[in-house]
Design an enzyme around this catalytic site. Structure first.
Site, mmCIF file in Angstrom:
data_model
loop_
_atom_site.group_PDB
_atom_site.id
_atom_site.type_symbol
_atom_site.label_atom_id
_atom_site.label_comp_id
_atom_site.label_asym_id
_atom_site.label_seq_id
_atom_site.Cartn_x
_atom_site.Cartn_y
_atom_site.Cartn_z
ATOM 1 N N HIS A 120 0.484 -0.929 0.016
ATOM 2 C CA HIS A 120 0.428 -0.224 -0.428
ATOM 3 C C HIS A 120 0.986 1.364 -0.334
ATOM 4 O O HIS A 120 1.434 1.761 0.897
ATOM 5 C CB HIS A 120 -1.196 0.126 1.359
ATOM 6 C CG HIS A 120 -1.606 1.013 0.848
ATOM 7 N ND1 HIS A 120 -3.098 0.906 1.110
ATOM 8 C CD2 HIS A 120 -1.368 2.881 1.207
ATOM 9 C CE1 HIS A 120 -3.787 2.092 1.361
ATOM 10 N NE2 HIS A 120 -2.690 2.904 0.805
ATOM 11 N N HIS B 215 1.809 5.394 -1.889
ATOM 12 C CA HIS B 215 1.057 6.253 -2.256
ATOM 13 C C HIS B 215 2.784 6.948 -3.165
ATOM 14 O O HIS B 215 3.701 7.611 -1.815
ATOM 15 C CB HIS B 215 0.332 7.369 -1.686
ATOM 16 C CG HIS B 215 -0.724 7.155 -0.915
ATOM 17 N ND1 HIS B 215 -1.937 7.523 -1.462
ATOM 18 C CD2 HIS B 215 -0.967 6.600 0.201
ATOM 19 C CE1 HIS B 215 -3.139 6.619 -1.297
ATOM 20 N NE2 HIS B 215 -2.798 6.419 0.018
ATOM 21 N N ASN C 112 -5.298 7.486 -5.721
ATOM 22 C CA ASN C 112 -5.877 8.676 -5.784
ATOM 23 C C ASN C 112 -4.841 9.614 -6.442
ATOM 24 O O ASN C 112 -4.388 10.935 -5.320
ATOM 25 C CB ASN C 112 -6.796 8.656 -3.889
ATOM 26 C CG ASN C 112 -5.179 8.434 -3.592
ATOM 27 O OD1 ASN C 112 -3.999 8.406 -4.165
ATOM 28 N ND2 ASN C 112 -5.211 9.112 -2.590
ATOM 29 N N LYS D 79 -8.841 0.204 -5.419
ATOM 30 C CA LYS D 79 -9.579 0.732 -4.010
ATOM 31 C C LYS D 79 -10.746 1.084 -4.247
ATOM 32 O O LYS D 79 -11.131 1.818 -5.028
ATOM 33 C CB LYS D 79 -8.352 1.999 -4.963
ATOM 34 C CG LYS D 79 -8.472 2.556 -3.430
ATOM 35 C CD LYS D 79 -7.343 1.454 -2.423
ATOM 36 C CE LYS D 79 -7.328 3.011 -0.734
ATOM 37 N NZ LYS D 79 -6.980 2.862 -0.202
ATOM 38 N N HIS E 212 -9.966 1.531 1.833
ATOM 39 C CA HIS E 212 -10.260 2.420 2.519
ATOM 40 C C HIS E 212 -11.514 2.209 3.219
ATOM 41 O O HIS E 212 -12.356 2.315 3.682
ATOM 42 C CB HIS E 212 -10.076 3.576 1.503
ATOM 43 C CG HIS E 212 -9.947 5.628 3.301
ATOM 44 N ND1 HIS E 212 -8.655 5.200 3.374
ATOM 45 C CD2 HIS E 212 -10.313 5.109 4.121
ATOM 46 C CE1 HIS E 212 -8.957 6.179 4.619
ATOM 47 N NE2 HIS E 212 -10.188 6.590 5.057
ATOM 48 N N HIS F 249 -4.482 -0.357 5.648
ATOM 49 C CA HIS F 249 -4.537 0.670 7.138
ATOM 50 C C HIS F 249 -4.916 0.260 8.240
ATOM 51 O O HIS F 249 -5.794 1.489 8.880
ATOM 52 C CB HIS F 249 -4.112 2.168 7.084
ATOM 53 C CG HIS F 249 -4.803 2.429 5.915
ATOM 54 N ND1 HIS F 249 -6.657 2.599 6.325
ATOM 55 C CD2 HIS F 249 -4.643 3.045 4.731
ATOM 56 C CE1 HIS F 249 -6.973 2.962 5.171
ATOM 57 N NE2 HIS F 249 -5.817 3.649 3.680
ATOM 58 N N LEU G 240 -5.450 9.227 8.178
ATOM 59 C CA LEU G 240 -6.432 8.982 8.412
ATOM 60 C C LEU G 240 -5.985 7.298 7.148
ATOM 61 O O LEU G 240 -5.085 6.939 6.336
ATOM 62 C CB LEU G 240 -7.192 9.737 7.618
ATOM 63 C CG LEU G 240 -7.795 10.199 7.363
ATOM 64 C CD1 LEU G 240 -8.637 11.819 6.232
ATOM 65 C CD2 LEU G 240 -8.622 10.219 8.744
ATOM 66 N N ASP H 169 1.410 2.687 3.427
ATOM 67 C CA ASP H 169 0.926 3.806 3.526
ATOM 68 C C ASP H 169 0.734 5.263 3.452
ATOM 69 O O ASP H 169 0.898 6.237 4.009
ATOM 70 C CB ASP H 169 -1.081 3.912 4.274
ATOM 71 C CG ASP H 169 -1.961 4.435 3.707
ATOM 72 O OD1 ASP H 169 -1.782 5.245 2.944
ATOM 73 O OD2 ASP H 169 -2.715 5.306 4.431
ATOM 74 N N ALA I 267 -4.071 14.907 5.469
ATOM 75 C CA ALA I 267 -4.169 13.587 5.650
ATOM 76 C C ALA I 267 -2.669 13.124 4.900
ATOM 77 O O ALA I 267 -2.171 12.335 3.684
ATOM 78 C CB ALA I 267 -5.409 12.705 6.027
HETATM 79 O O1 DOR Z 1 -3.626 9.822 5.795
HETATM 80 C C1 DOR Z 1 -3.907 9.527 4.876
HETATM 81 N N1 DOR Z 1 -3.420 9.577 3.672
HETATM 82 N N2 DOR Z 1 -4.737 8.188 4.616
HETATM 83 C C2 DOR Z 1 -5.336 8.137 3.002
HETATM 84 O O2 DOR Z 1 -6.475 7.387 3.274
HETATM 85 C C3 DOR Z 1 -4.812 9.060 1.669
HETATM 86 C C4 DOR Z 1 -3.648 9.371 1.979
HETATM 87 C C5 DOR Z 1 -2.928 10.016 0.928
HETATM 88 O O3 DOR Z 1 -3.232 10.070 -0.191
HETATM 89 O O4 DOR Z 1 -2.909 11.697 1.402
HETATM 90 ZN ZN ZN Z 2 -3.691 4.962 1.544
#
Ligand code: DOR
Ligand code: ZN
Length: 341
Positions: free
Chosen positions: A13, A15, A41, A99, A136, A172, A217, A245, A261
């Site tokens: 997981h 980003h 995302n 997702k 999520h 997560h 989050l 994450d 977040a």
């Molecule tokens: O804290 C987070 N940041 N939780 C998520 O689900 C998305 C992520 C983000 O893409 O910044």
């Molecule tokens: Zn994530």
């Protein structure tokens, strides 16, 4: 010198963001992980096979020479998701999952799903074509600390009843409720656990001043939740595996009156996990969690190369370059006792 050699881990997981951010995010992950599940995302989100393939091409351009790193792509579900697109995703060698962001649940989830009924036909195609669903797992109502637990009852339980053969990863997990739910559920459900939910509680975020670099989050929970997550991760139960994450935002976007977040933990992800497992006297369980169980769940071959950690004290830098901006890494300024060899 004390060393720990593991089959090379994967991050299930992640980003990576896009554009000029890819240089640092890809390099940090490629130092530690052989493969990673890349979250979709972006703005606009990765909703089609063509967008995922173009994004994959942008990512692989940033893999440092000599490093081996394979981005495994995902699609972002919207209310208008198309069954044909999902079936072609299932047949595409670089796409491994889809997702689900409940609309409004987190960063860039505004294009997400408003009602699960809207995507039943898509979920049914995923079940038939064996394409895992990554969730999520938070609702968008109720107290922020209860949203994961509410999701288990209101969304995940009926979803698993309706699609019992759909493989699902609850991403997560942040609560004892989620850890217990996964343990008791069928083998079609697994969960990823982040280094930040294993290391910190909401006190880190809120006591002694508001610390936005610990805001993510699902939000960090209480000590009993954290203990349950550590017990789950170090249990040797293959339903729990590594997913960082890691979700970087620039310092400017974090230190704001409406801060984003997301926590950037890729820089020292493996040492951070190792520290948790060492403290729990469970270093022998780290390899299963980080290198075997995720691959098994995704029905991919386990890696064969290795990675070595050395027991040696070092300090995580205070900040890092992030494209033309800066990012504060998880554990900035903290001393860790394991480092990459
Ligand atoms: O804290 C987070 N940041 N939780 C998520 O689900 C998305 C992520 C983000 O893409 O910044
Ligand atoms: Zn994530």
């Amino acid at each position: 010198m004390n060393t720990l050699t593991l089959i090379r881990p994967d991050d299930w997981h992640l980003h990576l963001r896009d554009g000029d951010k890819l240089a640092c995010t890809v390099a940090d992950s490629a130092r530690q992980f052989q493969r990673a599940i890349i979250m979709p995302n972006l703005l606009p989100p990765i909703t089609t096979v063509a967008l995922a393939e173009a994004y994959r091409q942008r990512i692989i351009k940033h893999i440092p020479p000599g490093a081996k790193f394979e981005p495994l792509m995902t699609l972002y579900l919207t209310d208008n998701a198309d069954v044909k697109e999902i079936i072609s995703a299932a047949a595409h060698p670089s796409i491994q999952a889809v997702k689900l962001y409940p609309a409004g649940a987190t960063t860039h989830s505004e294009f997400g799903v408003t009602k699960l009924e809207n995507i039943y036909s898509v979920l049914s195609a995923m079940e038939e074509h064996q394409l895992p669903l990554l969730v999520h797992g938070e609702v968008t109502h109720g107290d922020i600390f209860d949203r994961e637990a509410i999701f288990l009852d209101e969304v995940l339980t009926p979803l698993m009843k309706r699609f019992p053969n759909l493989r699902i990863v609850l991403e997560h997990i942040s609560t004892k409720a989620a850890a217990d739910f996964v343990k008791d559920a069928s083998t079609y459900l697994a969960a990823t656990i982040t280094p930040h939910h294993l290391r910190y509680t909401r006190d880190q975020l809120l006591v002694g001043g508001l610390k936005p670099h610990y805001y993510c989050l699902p939000i960090l929970k209480c000590a009993a939740d954290r203990e349950a997550l550590i017990a789950a991760a170090t249990s040797g139960n293959p339903k729990y595996f590594l997913g960082t994450d890691s979700a970087p935002h620039s310092i400017a976007n974090k230190q704001s009156s409406c801060g984003c977040a997301g926590i950037y933990n890729s820089f020292a992800a493996l040492p951070l996990y190792a520290e948790v497992f060492a403290t729990a006297n469970a270093l022998d369980k780290l390899e299963g969690f980080s290198s075997f169980y995720g691959a098994d769940f995704y029905r991919l071959p386990r890696n064969t190369e290795t990675l070595t950690l050395i027991q040696e004290s070092w300090e995580i830098p205070e900040q890092l370059a992030f494209g033309h901006e800066q990012v504060i890494p998880l554990g900035a300024g903290e001393c860790l006792s394991w480092r990459l060899s």
